[in-house]
Design a protein around this motif. Structure first.
Motif, PDB file in Angstrom:
ATOM      1  N   ILE A 145       1.384  -1.710  -0.291  1.00  0.00           N
ATOM      2  CA  ILE A 145       0.213   0.033   0.067  1.00  0.00           C
ATOM      3  C   ILE A 145       0.601   1.112   0.430  1.00  0.00           C
ATOM      4  N   LEU A 169      -4.522   5.238 -11.230  1.00  0.00           N
ATOM      5  CA  LEU A 169      -5.340   4.817 -10.716  1.00  0.00           C
ATOM      6  C   LEU A 169      -6.871   5.211 -12.149  1.00  0.00           C
ATOM      7  N   GLU A 173     -10.444   0.806 -10.963  1.00  0.00           N
ATOM      8  CA  GLU A 173      -9.474   0.463 -10.173  1.00  0.00           C
ATOM      9  C   GLU A 173     -10.636   1.763  -9.051  1.00  0.00           C
ATOM     10  N   LYS A 174     -10.865   2.566  -9.061  1.00  0.00           N
ATOM     11  CA  LYS A 174     -11.873   2.984  -8.634  1.00  0.00           C
ATOM     12  C   LYS A 174     -12.802   2.274  -7.939  1.00  0.00           C
ATOM     13  N   ILE A 186      -4.832   9.998  -1.046  1.00  0.00           N
ATOM     14  CA  ILE A 186      -5.727   9.235  -1.462  1.00  0.00           C
ATOM     15  C   ILE A 186      -4.309   7.688  -0.813  1.00  0.00           C
ATOM     16  N   ARG A 187      -5.417   7.084  -0.559  1.00  0.00           N
ATOM     17  CA  ARG A 187      -4.229   5.545  -0.282  1.00  0.00           C
ATOM     18  C   ARG A 187      -4.583   4.828  -1.722  1.00  0.00           C
ATOM     19  N   CYS A 188      -4.033   4.092  -2.114  1.00  0.00           N
ATOM     20  CA  CYS A 188      -3.946   2.615  -2.852  1.00  0.00           C
ATOM     21  C   CYS A 188      -3.068   1.590  -2.780  1.00  0.00           C
ATOM     22  N   TYR A 189      -3.053   0.725  -3.330  1.00  0.00           N
ATOM     23  CA  TYR A 189      -2.637  -0.618  -3.699  1.00  0.00           C
ATOM     24  C   TYR A 189      -1.951  -0.752  -4.322  1.00  0.00           C
ATOM     25  N   LEU A 204      -2.395   1.474  -9.645  1.00  0.00           N
ATOM     26  CA  LEU A 204      -2.979   1.624  -8.952  1.00  0.00           C
ATOM     27  C   LEU A 204      -4.006   0.748  -8.374  1.00  0.00           C
ATOM     28  N   SER A 205      -4.620   0.430  -7.332  1.00  0.00           N
ATOM     29  CA  SER A 205      -5.940  -0.358  -7.104  1.00  0.00           C
ATOM     30  C   SER A 205      -7.082  -0.175  -5.982  1.00  0.00           C
ATOM     31  N   ARG A 206      -7.725   0.550  -5.284  1.00  0.00           N
ATOM     32  CA  ARG A 206      -8.632  -0.343  -4.755  1.00  0.00           C
ATOM     33  C   ARG A 206      -9.259  -0.358  -4.782  1.00  0.00           C
ATOM     34  N   PHE A 211      -6.160  -5.161  -1.308  1.00  0.00           N
ATOM     35  CA  PHE A 211      -6.289  -3.717  -0.889  1.00  0.00           C
ATOM     36  C   PHE A 211      -6.381  -4.320   0.665  1.00  0.00           C
TER      37      PHE A 211
END
Length: 541
Positions: A145, A169, A173-174, A186-189, A204-206, A211
Protein backbone atom coordinates in the motif's frame (compact mmCIF):
# COMPACT_ATOMS: atom_id res chain seq x y z
CA UNK A 1 32.52 26.10 -27.80
CA UNK A 2 35.89 24.52 -27.16
CA UNK A 3 36.62 22.28 -24.19
CA UNK A 4 39.35 24.40 -22.60
CA UNK A 5 40.78 24.60 -19.09
CA UNK A 6 38.41 27.49 -18.37
CA UNK A 7 35.31 25.32 -18.53
CA UNK A 8 36.71 21.90 -17.60
CA UNK A 9 35.54 22.15 -13.98
CA UNK A 10 32.14 23.39 -15.17
CA UNK A 11 31.50 19.93 -16.62
CA UNK A 12 31.79 18.32 -13.20
CA UNK A 13 29.80 21.08 -11.50
CA UNK A 14 27.03 20.73 -14.07
CA UNK A 15 27.02 16.95 -13.65
CA UNK A 16 26.73 17.30 -9.87
CA UNK A 17 23.90 19.83 -10.16
CA UNK A 18 21.90 17.71 -12.60
CA UNK A 19 22.47 14.56 -10.53
CA UNK A 20 21.22 16.29 -7.35
CA UNK A 21 18.16 17.69 -9.09
CA UNK A 22 17.16 14.38 -10.68
CA UNK A 23 18.42 12.25 -7.76
CA UNK A 24 20.58 10.01 -9.93
CA UNK A 25 24.23 8.91 -9.87
CA UNK A 26 26.57 11.78 -11.00
CA UNK A 27 28.69 9.27 -12.94
CA UNK A 28 25.69 8.61 -15.22
CA UNK A 29 25.57 12.31 -16.11
CA UNK A 30 29.32 12.35 -16.80
CA UNK A 31 28.96 9.28 -19.04
CA UNK A 32 26.20 11.07 -20.94
CA UNK A 33 28.51 14.06 -21.40
CA UNK A 34 31.28 11.78 -22.67
CA UNK A 35 28.90 10.26 -25.23
CA UNK A 36 27.65 13.66 -26.36
CA UNK A 37 31.21 15.01 -26.80
CA UNK A 38 32.19 11.86 -28.71
CA UNK A 39 29.21 12.32 -31.03
CA UNK A 40 30.21 15.97 -31.63
CA UNK A 41 33.80 14.89 -32.35
CA UNK A 42 32.59 12.34 -34.90
CA UNK A 43 30.76 15.07 -36.76
CA UNK A 44 34.07 16.94 -36.95
CA UNK A 45 36.47 14.07 -37.73
CA UNK A 46 34.10 11.75 -39.59
CA UNK A 47 31.32 9.40 -38.51
CA UNK A 48 33.31 6.32 -39.53
CA UNK A 49 36.00 7.00 -36.94
CA UNK A 50 35.79 5.41 -33.52
CA UNK A 51 36.19 8.54 -31.39
CA UNK A 52 35.94 8.20 -27.63
CA UNK A 53 35.95 10.82 -24.89
CA UNK A 54 37.05 10.35 -21.30
CA UNK A 55 36.38 13.02 -18.65
CA UNK A 56 38.65 12.97 -15.61
CA UNK A 57 36.40 12.71 -12.53
CA UNK A 58 38.70 14.96 -10.50
CA UNK A 59 39.93 17.67 -12.87
CA UNK A 60 37.16 17.64 -15.44
CA UNK A 61 39.68 17.40 -18.31
CA UNK A 62 38.17 15.82 -21.43
CA UNK A 63 40.52 13.56 -23.42
CA UNK A 64 39.62 12.77 -27.04
CA UNK A 65 41.04 9.53 -28.45
CA UNK A 66 40.78 7.66 -31.72
CA UNK A 67 40.62 3.86 -31.48
CA UNK A 68 41.54 1.45 -34.27
CA UNK A 69 41.12 -2.33 -34.03
CA UNK A 70 43.39 -4.93 -35.65
CA UNK A 71 41.43 -7.35 -37.90
CA UNK A 72 42.10 -10.07 -40.47
CA UNK A 73 42.93 -8.88 -44.00
CA UNK A 74 39.71 -10.22 -45.49
CA UNK A 75 37.59 -8.66 -42.72
CA UNK A 76 38.80 -5.10 -43.18
CA UNK A 77 35.75 -2.95 -43.95
CA UNK A 78 36.15 0.36 -42.13
CA UNK A 79 39.53 1.89 -42.93
CA UNK A 80 39.01 4.65 -40.37
CA UNK A 81 38.34 2.36 -37.37
CA UNK A 82 40.15 -0.85 -38.41
CA UNK A 83 43.53 -1.91 -39.79
CA UNK A 84 45.28 -5.09 -40.83
CA UNK A 85 48.13 -6.74 -38.93
CA UNK A 86 50.61 -5.42 -41.56
CA UNK A 87 49.36 -1.85 -41.18
CA UNK A 88 49.46 -2.10 -37.39
CA UNK A 89 53.17 -2.90 -37.45
CA UNK A 90 53.81 0.82 -38.18
CA UNK A 91 52.39 1.69 -34.73
CA UNK A 92 52.76 -1.43 -32.59
CA UNK A 93 55.25 -4.17 -31.83
CA UNK A 94 54.03 -7.69 -32.67
CA UNK A 95 50.36 -6.78 -33.25
CA UNK A 96 47.68 -9.48 -33.12
CA UNK A 97 44.09 -9.66 -34.34
CA UNK A 98 41.86 -8.04 -31.74
CA UNK A 99 44.47 -5.58 -30.44
CA UNK A 100 43.53 -1.90 -30.37
CA UNK A 101 45.66 1.13 -31.11
CA UNK A 102 44.66 4.28 -29.22
CA UNK A 103 45.94 7.75 -30.10
CA UNK A 104 44.92 11.09 -28.68
CA UNK A 105 43.35 13.63 -31.04
CA UNK A 106 42.93 17.40 -30.56
CA UNK A 107 39.73 18.55 -28.79
CA UNK A 108 36.99 19.73 -31.10
CA UNK A 109 35.56 23.19 -31.50
CA UNK A 110 31.82 22.73 -30.88
CA UNK A 111 29.53 24.81 -33.03
CA UNK A 112 25.93 25.72 -32.22
CA UNK A 113 24.48 22.60 -33.88
CA UNK A 114 27.01 20.29 -32.26
CA UNK A 115 26.36 21.86 -28.85
CA UNK A 116 22.60 21.47 -29.29
CA UNK A 117 23.07 17.83 -30.28
CA UNK A 118 25.26 17.24 -27.23
CA UNK A 119 22.61 18.81 -25.00
CA UNK A 120 19.93 16.53 -26.44
CA UNK A 121 22.09 13.45 -25.79
CA UNK A 122 22.67 14.49 -22.19
CA UNK A 123 18.97 15.20 -21.58
CA UNK A 124 18.00 11.85 -23.11
CA UNK A 125 20.52 9.94 -20.99
CA UNK A 126 19.40 11.76 -17.86
CA UNK A 127 15.76 10.93 -18.60
CA UNK A 128 16.63 7.26 -19.11
CA UNK A 129 18.60 7.20 -15.86
CA UNK A 130 15.71 8.85 -14.04
CA UNK A 131 13.24 6.30 -15.42
CA UNK A 132 15.52 3.42 -14.44
CA UNK A 133 15.78 4.84 -10.93
CA UNK A 134 12.00 5.13 -10.65
CA UNK A 135 11.49 1.58 -11.89
CA UNK A 136 14.11 0.14 -9.53
CA UNK A 137 12.52 2.02 -6.63
CA UNK A 138 8.93 0.90 -7.26
CA UNK A 139 9.31 -2.59 -8.79
CA UNK A 140 9.86 -4.17 -5.35
CA UNK A 141 6.97 -2.22 -3.84
CA UNK A 142 4.35 -3.98 -6.00
CA UNK A 143 1.91 -5.70 -3.67
CA UNK A 144 2.09 -3.01 -0.98
CA UNK A 145 0.00 0.00 0.00
CA UNK A 146 1.21 3.50 -0.83
CA UNK A 147 -0.01 6.96 0.15
CA UNK A 148 -0.15 9.63 -2.51
CA UNK A 149 -1.64 12.97 -3.50
CA UNK A 150 -4.11 13.41 -6.35
CA UNK A 151 -2.57 15.53 -9.12
CA UNK A 152 -5.28 15.48 -11.78
CA UNK A 153 -8.02 13.40 -13.34
CA UNK A 154 -7.94 12.34 -17.01
CA UNK A 155 -10.99 10.68 -18.58
CA UNK A 156 -11.98 9.13 -15.26
CA UNK A 157 -8.44 7.93 -14.47
CA UNK A 158 -6.75 9.53 -11.46
CA UNK A 159 -3.08 10.50 -11.68
CA UNK A 160 -1.48 10.17 -8.24
CA UNK A 161 1.80 11.72 -7.05
CA UNK A 162 3.56 8.92 -5.16
CA UNK A 163 6.78 10.74 -4.33
CA UNK A 164 9.44 10.17 -6.95
CA UNK A 165 6.98 9.16 -9.60
CA UNK A 166 3.37 9.14 -10.74
CA UNK A 167 0.88 6.33 -10.45
CA UNK A 168 -2.37 5.83 -12.34
CA UNK A 169 -5.61 4.75 -10.69
CA UNK A 170 -7.81 3.61 -13.53
CA UNK A 171 -11.55 4.17 -13.59
CA UNK A 172 -12.32 0.46 -13.06
CA UNK A 173 -9.94 0.31 -10.08
CA UNK A 174 -11.86 2.96 -8.10
CA UNK A 175 -14.47 1.99 -5.52
CA UNK A 176 -17.99 2.72 -6.70
CA UNK A 177 -18.41 6.32 -7.74
CA UNK A 178 -15.40 7.72 -5.91
CA UNK A 179 -14.34 11.17 -7.03
CA UNK A 180 -11.23 13.10 -6.06
CA UNK A 181 -10.04 16.68 -6.27
CA UNK A 182 -6.53 17.95 -6.80
CA UNK A 183 -4.55 17.80 -3.58
CA UNK A 184 -6.66 15.04 -1.95
CA UNK A 185 -4.64 12.42 -0.10
CA UNK A 186 -5.33 8.88 -1.28
CA UNK A 187 -4.27 5.40 -0.19
CA UNK A 188 -3.89 2.75 -2.92
CA UNK A 189 -2.53 -0.73 -3.55
CA UNK A 190 0.36 -1.00 -6.02
CA UNK A 191 -1.01 -3.62 -8.37
CA UNK A 192 1.72 -3.66 -11.01
CA UNK A 193 4.87 -1.82 -12.06
CA UNK A 194 5.92 -2.09 -15.71
CA UNK A 195 8.94 -0.81 -17.59
CA UNK A 196 7.70 0.87 -20.78
CA UNK A 197 9.27 3.10 -23.45
CA UNK A 198 7.58 6.21 -22.06
CA UNK A 199 8.88 5.41 -18.59
CA UNK A 200 7.86 3.16 -15.69
CA UNK A 201 4.10 2.78 -15.32
CA UNK A 202 2.79 2.35 -11.77
CA UNK A 203 -0.73 0.89 -11.77
CA UNK A 204 -2.74 1.45 -8.60
CA UNK A 205 -5.93 -0.17 -7.34
CA UNK A 206 -8.51 0.27 -4.61
CA UNK A 207 -10.74 -2.62 -5.72
CA UNK A 208 -8.17 -5.45 -5.57
CA UNK A 209 -8.84 -8.08 -2.86
CA UNK A 210 -5.19 -7.72 -1.85
CA UNK A 211 -5.87 -4.07 -0.92
CA UNK A 212 -8.25 -5.20 1.81
CA UNK A 213 -5.80 -7.86 3.00
CA UNK A 214 -3.04 -5.26 3.30
CA UNK A 215 -5.35 -2.87 5.18
CA UNK A 216 -6.12 -5.61 7.72
CA UNK A 217 -2.39 -6.31 8.03
CA UNK A 218 -1.88 -2.64 8.96
CA UNK A 219 -4.75 -2.61 11.49
CA UNK A 220 -4.28 -6.06 13.09
CA UNK A 221 -0.81 -6.63 14.66
CA UNK A 222 -1.45 -10.39 14.89
CA UNK A 223 -1.68 -10.60 11.08
CA UNK A 224 1.51 -8.58 10.65
CA UNK A 225 3.28 -10.88 13.14
CA UNK A 226 2.05 -14.02 11.36
CA UNK A 227 -0.04 -15.31 14.28
CA UNK A 228 -3.17 -14.88 12.15
CA UNK A 229 -3.16 -15.51 8.41
CA UNK A 230 -5.57 -14.24 5.77
CA UNK A 231 -6.32 -17.33 3.66
CA UNK A 232 -8.76 -15.85 1.12
CA UNK A 233 -10.50 -12.59 0.24
CA UNK A 234 -13.54 -11.98 -1.98
CA UNK A 235 -14.87 -8.49 -2.72
CA UNK A 236 -17.73 -6.73 -4.38
CA UNK A 237 -15.93 -3.34 -4.16
CA UNK A 238 -17.82 -0.66 -2.29
CA UNK A 239 -20.66 -3.02 -1.34
CA UNK A 240 -19.66 -6.18 0.49
CA UNK A 241 -16.68 -8.45 1.11
CA UNK A 242 -15.78 -11.73 2.79
CA UNK A 243 -12.40 -12.48 4.31
CA UNK A 244 -11.29 -15.89 5.65
CA UNK A 245 -8.78 -15.98 8.50
CA UNK A 246 -7.05 -18.66 10.57
CA UNK A 247 -5.13 -18.43 13.84
CA UNK A 248 -1.95 -20.41 14.54
CA UNK A 249 -2.27 -19.69 18.25
CA UNK A 250 -5.08 -21.61 19.96
CA UNK A 251 -5.53 -18.86 22.55
CA UNK A 252 -6.32 -16.19 19.93
CA UNK A 253 -9.68 -15.98 18.19
CA UNK A 254 -8.93 -14.92 14.58
CA UNK A 255 -12.36 -13.36 13.99
CA UNK A 256 -12.34 -11.46 17.28
CA UNK A 257 -8.81 -10.17 16.70
CA UNK A 258 -9.78 -8.82 13.26
CA UNK A 259 -12.95 -7.20 14.61
CA UNK A 260 -11.13 -5.53 17.48
CA UNK A 261 -12.44 -3.90 20.64
CA UNK A 262 -15.96 -2.72 19.86
CA UNK A 263 -15.25 -3.25 16.18
CA UNK A 264 -12.51 -0.62 16.08
CA UNK A 265 -10.14 -2.55 13.79
CA UNK A 266 -12.65 -3.66 11.19
CA UNK A 267 -14.32 -0.24 11.29
CA UNK A 268 -11.05 1.43 10.30
CA UNK A 269 -10.92 -0.80 7.20
CA UNK A 270 -14.61 -0.21 6.45
CA UNK A 271 -14.10 3.56 6.56
CA UNK A 272 -11.17 3.37 4.14
CA UNK A 273 -13.29 1.27 1.74
CA UNK A 274 -16.20 3.71 1.64
CA UNK A 275 -18.47 1.76 3.99
CA UNK A 276 -17.96 -1.68 2.40
CA UNK A 277 -19.57 -4.33 4.64
CA UNK A 278 -17.08 -7.03 5.64
CA UNK A 279 -17.89 -10.59 6.79
CA UNK A 280 -14.95 -12.10 8.70
CA UNK A 281 -15.07 -15.89 8.45
CA UNK A 282 -12.98 -18.59 10.22
CA UNK A 283 -11.10 -20.65 7.63
CA UNK A 284 -11.31 -24.44 7.78
CA UNK A 285 -9.41 -27.15 5.89
CA UNK A 286 -12.64 -29.12 5.53
CA UNK A 287 -14.20 -27.58 2.41
CA UNK A 288 -17.87 -28.26 3.31
CA UNK A 289 -17.37 -26.76 6.78
CA UNK A 290 -15.59 -23.75 5.30
CA UNK A 291 -18.43 -23.26 2.82
CA UNK A 292 -21.03 -23.36 5.57
CA UNK A 293 -19.09 -20.56 7.28
CA UNK A 294 -18.71 -18.64 4.01
CA UNK A 295 -22.46 -18.61 3.37
CA UNK A 296 -23.17 -16.86 6.65
CA UNK A 297 -25.56 -15.43 7.73
CA UNK A 298 -27.61 -18.12 5.94
CA UNK A 299 -28.06 -21.52 7.61
CA UNK A 300 -27.08 -24.66 5.65
CA UNK A 301 -28.80 -28.03 6.03
CA UNK A 302 -26.61 -30.21 3.82
CA UNK A 303 -23.49 -29.98 1.62
CA UNK A 304 -22.56 -32.35 -1.24
CA UNK A 305 -19.05 -31.90 -2.66
CA UNK A 306 -17.97 -33.00 -6.17
CA UNK A 307 -14.18 -32.60 -6.04
CA UNK A 308 -13.58 -33.72 -9.65
CA UNK A 309 -15.89 -31.07 -11.09
CA UNK A 310 -14.92 -28.54 -8.38
CA UNK A 311 -18.61 -28.01 -7.75
CA UNK A 312 -20.57 -28.10 -4.53
CA UNK A 313 -24.28 -28.48 -3.85
CA UNK A 314 -25.73 -26.69 -0.86
CA UNK A 315 -29.15 -27.46 0.58
CA UNK A 316 -30.78 -24.74 2.69
CA UNK A 317 -34.21 -24.48 4.39
CA UNK A 318 -36.87 -22.93 2.14
CA UNK A 319 -37.02 -19.72 4.19
CA UNK A 320 -33.20 -19.32 4.02
CA UNK A 321 -32.91 -19.43 0.21
CA UNK A 322 -33.05 -15.69 -0.46
CA UNK A 323 -30.61 -15.02 2.39
CA UNK A 324 -28.13 -17.62 1.07
CA UNK A 325 -28.27 -16.23 -2.46
CA UNK A 326 -28.15 -12.63 -1.31
CA UNK A 327 -29.12 -9.48 -3.16
CA UNK A 328 -28.49 -10.04 -6.88
CA UNK A 329 -26.67 -13.26 -5.97
CA UNK A 330 -24.01 -11.37 -4.04
CA UNK A 331 -23.70 -13.71 -1.03
CA UNK A 332 -23.33 -16.92 -3.00
CA UNK A 333 -21.03 -15.24 -5.54
CA UNK A 334 -18.64 -14.05 -2.83
CA UNK A 335 -18.74 -17.45 -1.13
CA UNK A 336 -17.88 -19.07 -4.48
CA UNK A 337 -14.91 -16.71 -4.96
CA UNK A 338 -13.76 -17.37 -1.40
CA UNK A 339 -13.81 -21.17 -1.73
CA UNK A 340 -12.86 -21.40 -5.43
CA UNK A 341 -15.81 -23.71 -6.11
CA UNK A 342 -18.97 -23.42 -8.17
CA UNK A 343 -21.93 -23.47 -5.81
CA UNK A 344 -25.42 -24.73 -6.60
CA UNK A 345 -27.99 -23.75 -4.00
CA UNK A 346 -31.28 -25.56 -3.66
CA UNK A 347 -34.00 -25.75 -1.05
CA UNK A 348 -34.78 -28.84 0.99
CA UNK A 349 -37.97 -29.25 -1.03
CA UNK A 350 -36.08 -29.15 -4.36
CA UNK A 351 -33.46 -31.60 -3.07
CA UNK A 352 -36.16 -33.96 -1.85
CA UNK A 353 -37.90 -33.81 -5.25
CA UNK A 354 -34.62 -34.55 -7.04
CA UNK A 355 -33.85 -37.53 -4.81
CA UNK A 356 -37.36 -38.87 -5.31
CA UNK A 357 -36.95 -38.56 -9.09
CA UNK A 358 -33.61 -40.43 -8.99
CA UNK A 359 -35.21 -43.14 -6.83
CA UNK A 360 -38.05 -43.57 -9.32
CA UNK A 361 -35.69 -43.68 -12.32
CA UNK A 362 -33.51 -46.38 -10.74
CA UNK A 363 -36.57 -48.34 -9.66
CA UNK A 364 -37.92 -48.26 -13.23
CA UNK A 365 -34.48 -49.33 -14.56
CA UNK A 366 -34.48 -52.50 -12.43
CA UNK A 367 -38.14 -53.21 -13.23
CA UNK A 368 -37.54 -53.00 -16.99
CA UNK A 369 -34.21 -54.83 -17.19
CA UNK A 370 -34.54 -57.49 -14.49
CA UNK A 371 -38.29 -58.12 -14.86
CA UNK A 372 -38.97 -57.27 -11.20
CA UNK A 373 -42.07 -55.93 -9.52
CA UNK A 374 -41.99 -52.38 -8.15
CA UNK A 375 -41.60 -53.39 -4.50
CA UNK A 376 -38.57 -55.62 -5.13
CA UNK A 377 -36.94 -52.99 -7.40
CA UNK A 378 -37.42 -50.38 -4.67
CA UNK A 379 -35.66 -52.68 -2.19
CA UNK A 380 -32.61 -52.80 -4.47
CA UNK A 381 -32.53 -49.01 -4.81
CA UNK A 382 -33.04 -48.49 -1.09
CA UNK A 383 -30.06 -50.79 -0.43
CA UNK A 384 -27.86 -48.47 -2.53
CA UNK A 385 -27.71 -50.22 -5.91
CA UNK A 386 -27.63 -47.65 -8.73
CA UNK A 387 -26.95 -49.66 -11.91
CA UNK A 388 -26.98 -53.14 -13.41
CA UNK A 389 -23.21 -53.62 -13.21
CA UNK A 390 -23.37 -53.40 -9.41
CA UNK A 391 -26.10 -56.07 -9.28
CA UNK A 392 -24.37 -58.36 -11.81
CA UNK A 393 -20.87 -58.39 -10.36
CA UNK A 394 -21.29 -57.59 -6.66
CA UNK A 395 -20.41 -60.20 -4.03
CA UNK A 396 -23.38 -62.50 -3.42
CA UNK A 397 -23.37 -61.68 0.30
CA UNK A 398 -24.32 -58.05 -0.45
CA UNK A 399 -27.53 -59.21 -2.10
CA UNK A 400 -28.37 -61.59 0.72
CA UNK A 401 -28.70 -58.74 3.25
CA UNK A 402 -31.88 -57.58 1.45
CA UNK A 403 -35.04 -58.74 3.20
CA UNK A 404 -36.65 -61.71 1.46
CA UNK A 405 -33.61 -62.49 -0.74
CA UNK A 406 -32.14 -65.99 -0.37
CA UNK A 407 -29.18 -67.49 -2.22
CA UNK A 408 -31.30 -68.77 -5.13
CA UNK A 409 -32.99 -65.41 -5.60
CA UNK A 410 -29.65 -63.59 -5.48
CA UNK A 411 -28.14 -65.90 -8.12
CA UNK A 412 -31.22 -65.42 -10.32
CA UNK A 413 -30.87 -61.62 -10.03
CA UNK A 414 -27.22 -61.74 -11.05
CA UNK A 415 -27.97 -64.10 -13.95
CA UNK A 416 -30.66 -61.78 -15.31
CA UNK A 417 -28.41 -58.74 -14.93
CA UNK A 418 -25.47 -60.43 -16.67
CA UNK A 419 -27.63 -61.74 -19.51
CA UNK A 420 -29.07 -58.27 -20.10
CA UNK A 421 -25.60 -56.68 -20.05
CA UNK A 422 -24.25 -59.30 -22.46
CA UNK A 423 -27.17 -58.70 -24.82
CA UNK A 424 -26.54 -54.96 -24.66
CA UNK A 425 -22.81 -55.52 -25.35
CA UNK A 426 -23.66 -57.73 -28.34
CA UNK A 427 -25.96 -55.10 -29.85
CA UNK A 428 -23.40 -52.35 -29.22
CA UNK A 429 -20.71 -54.42 -30.96
CA UNK A 430 -22.93 -55.01 -33.99
CA UNK A 431 -23.72 -51.29 -34.20
CA UNK A 432 -20.03 -50.38 -33.87
CA UNK A 433 -19.05 -52.70 -36.73
CA UNK A 434 -21.90 -51.31 -38.83
CA UNK A 435 -20.51 -47.80 -38.19
CA UNK A 436 -17.09 -48.92 -39.45
CA UNK A 437 -15.23 -49.64 -36.22
CA UNK A 438 -12.17 -51.81 -36.93
CA UNK A 439 -10.90 -54.79 -34.93
CA UNK A 440 -7.85 -52.81 -33.76
CA UNK A 441 -10.20 -50.59 -31.73
CA UNK A 442 -12.71 -53.31 -30.79
CA UNK A 443 -9.99 -55.61 -29.41
CA UNK A 444 -8.22 -52.82 -27.51
CA UNK A 445 -8.16 -53.71 -23.82
CA UNK A 446 -9.97 -51.20 -21.63
CA UNK A 447 -12.79 -50.33 -24.04
CA UNK A 448 -16.21 -51.98 -23.71
CA UNK A 449 -18.43 -52.55 -26.77
CA UNK A 450 -20.65 -49.67 -25.64
CA UNK A 451 -17.59 -47.38 -25.51
CA UNK A 452 -16.50 -48.49 -28.98
CA UNK A 453 -20.01 -47.76 -30.29
CA UNK A 454 -19.94 -44.21 -28.87
CA UNK A 455 -16.46 -43.61 -30.29
CA UNK A 456 -17.48 -44.91 -33.73
CA UNK A 457 -20.49 -42.59 -33.78
CA UNK A 458 -18.07 -39.68 -33.27
CA UNK A 459 -15.76 -40.84 -36.10
CA UNK A 460 -13.16 -42.63 -33.94
CA UNK A 461 -13.03 -45.99 -35.75
CA UNK A 462 -9.43 -47.19 -35.54
CA UNK A 463 -6.76 -47.46 -32.89
CA UNK A 464 -4.87 -44.69 -34.71
CA UNK A 465 -7.92 -42.43 -34.40
CA UNK A 466 -8.16 -43.24 -30.70
CA UNK A 467 -4.44 -42.56 -30.10
CA UNK A 468 -4.84 -39.00 -31.44
CA UNK A 469 -7.58 -38.17 -28.93
CA UNK A 470 -6.84 -35.85 -26.00
CA UNK A 471 -7.62 -37.11 -22.51
CA UNK A 472 -10.20 -34.36 -21.89
CA UNK A 473 -11.99 -35.28 -25.14
CA UNK A 474 -12.61 -38.71 -23.64
CA UNK A 475 -13.14 -37.93 -19.94
CA UNK A 476 -14.51 -34.40 -20.22
CA UNK A 477 -13.46 -31.45 -18.11
CA UNK A 478 -14.04 -27.83 -17.27
CA UNK A 479 -12.92 -24.69 -19.10
CA UNK A 480 -12.92 -21.17 -17.60
CA UNK A 481 -14.21 -18.54 -20.04
CA UNK A 482 -14.55 -14.92 -18.89
CA UNK A 483 -14.46 -16.05 -15.27
CA UNK A 484 -17.20 -18.68 -15.74
CA UNK A 485 -16.59 -22.44 -15.66
CA UNK A 486 -18.04 -24.21 -18.70
CA UNK A 487 -18.49 -27.98 -18.88
CA UNK A 488 -16.73 -29.89 -21.70
CA UNK A 489 -18.55 -33.18 -22.29
CA UNK A 490 -16.29 -36.22 -22.85
CA UNK A 491 -17.11 -39.09 -25.20
CA UNK A 492 -16.56 -41.71 -22.48
CA UNK A 493 -17.80 -39.58 -19.59
CA UNK A 494 -21.14 -41.49 -19.35
CA UNK A 495 -19.05 -44.58 -18.53
CA UNK A 496 -17.39 -42.81 -15.57
CA UNK A 497 -13.95 -42.79 -17.20
CA UNK A 498 -11.69 -40.46 -15.17
CA UNK A 499 -9.06 -38.16 -16.64
CA UNK A 500 -6.24 -40.40 -15.35
CA UNK A 501 -7.86 -43.49 -16.90
CA UNK A 502 -8.28 -41.66 -20.21
CA UNK A 503 -4.59 -40.64 -20.15
CA UNK A 504 -3.57 -44.25 -19.50
CA UNK A 505 -5.74 -45.60 -22.34
CA UNK A 506 -4.44 -43.06 -24.87
CA UNK A 507 -0.78 -43.60 -23.90
CA UNK A 508 -1.21 -47.40 -24.06
CA UNK A 509 -2.63 -47.05 -27.59
CA UNK A 510 0.33 -44.90 -28.62
CA UNK A 511 2.78 -47.45 -27.22
CA UNK A 512 1.04 -50.29 -29.12
CA UNK A 513 1.27 -48.25 -32.34
CA UNK A 514 4.97 -47.55 -31.76
CA UNK A 515 4.44 -43.79 -31.45
CA UNK A 516 5.89 -43.73 -27.95
CA UNK A 517 8.90 -45.63 -26.60
CA UNK A 518 7.70 -47.55 -23.51
CA UNK A 519 11.12 -47.20 -21.83
CA UNK A 520 10.93 -43.41 -22.13
CA UNK A 521 7.40 -43.50 -20.75
CA UNK A 522 8.55 -45.54 -17.75
CA UNK A 523 11.43 -43.11 -17.17
CA UNK A 524 9.03 -40.15 -17.21
CA UNK A 525 6.73 -41.91 -14.75
CA UNK A 526 9.68 -42.62 -12.44
CA UNK A 527 10.75 -38.96 -12.65
CA UNK A 528 7.21 -37.93 -11.78
CA UNK A 529 7.21 -40.26 -8.79
CA UNK A 530 10.57 -38.88 -7.64
CA UNK A 531 9.22 -35.33 -7.89
CA UNK A 532 6.19 -36.34 -5.84
CA UNK A 533 8.44 -37.91 -3.21
CA UNK A 534 10.61 -34.78 -3.09
CA UNK A 535 7.49 -32.68 -2.64
CA UNK A 536 6.34 -34.90 0.24
CA UNK A 537 9.78 -34.70 1.86
CA UNK A 538 9.80 -30.89 1.54
CA UNK A 539 6.37 -30.70 3.17
CA UNK A 540 7.58 -32.95 6.00
CA UNK A 541 10.67 -30.79 6.52
Amino acid sequence: MAITSANQLELLQTAEAVAREKMIDPSLVVEAMEESLARAAKSRYGSEMDIRVSIDRKTGRATFTRVRTVVEDDELENYQAEMTVEQAKQYMDDPKVGDTFVEEVPPVEMGRIAAQSAKQVILQKVREAERDRQYEEFKDRAGTIINGVVKREEYGNVIVDVGRGEGILRRNEKIGRESYRNGDRIRCYIKDVRRETRGPQIFLSRTAPEFMAELFKMEVPEIYDGIIEIKAVARDPGSRAKIAVISYDGSIDPVGACVGMRGSRVQAVVNELQGEKIDIIPWNEDVPTFLVNALQPAEVSKVVLDEDAERIEVVVPDEQLSLAIGRRGQNVRLASQLTGLDIDIMTEEEESARRQKEFEERTQLFMDTLDLDEFFAQLLVAEGFTNLEEVAYVELDELLVIDGVDEGTAEELQTRAREFLEEQAKKALENARALGAEDSLIDFEGLTPQMVEVLAKDGVKTLEDFATCADWELAGGWTTVDGERIKDDGLLEPFDVSLEEAQHLVMTARVLLGWVDPTELEAEEEDGEDDDLEGVEEEQV
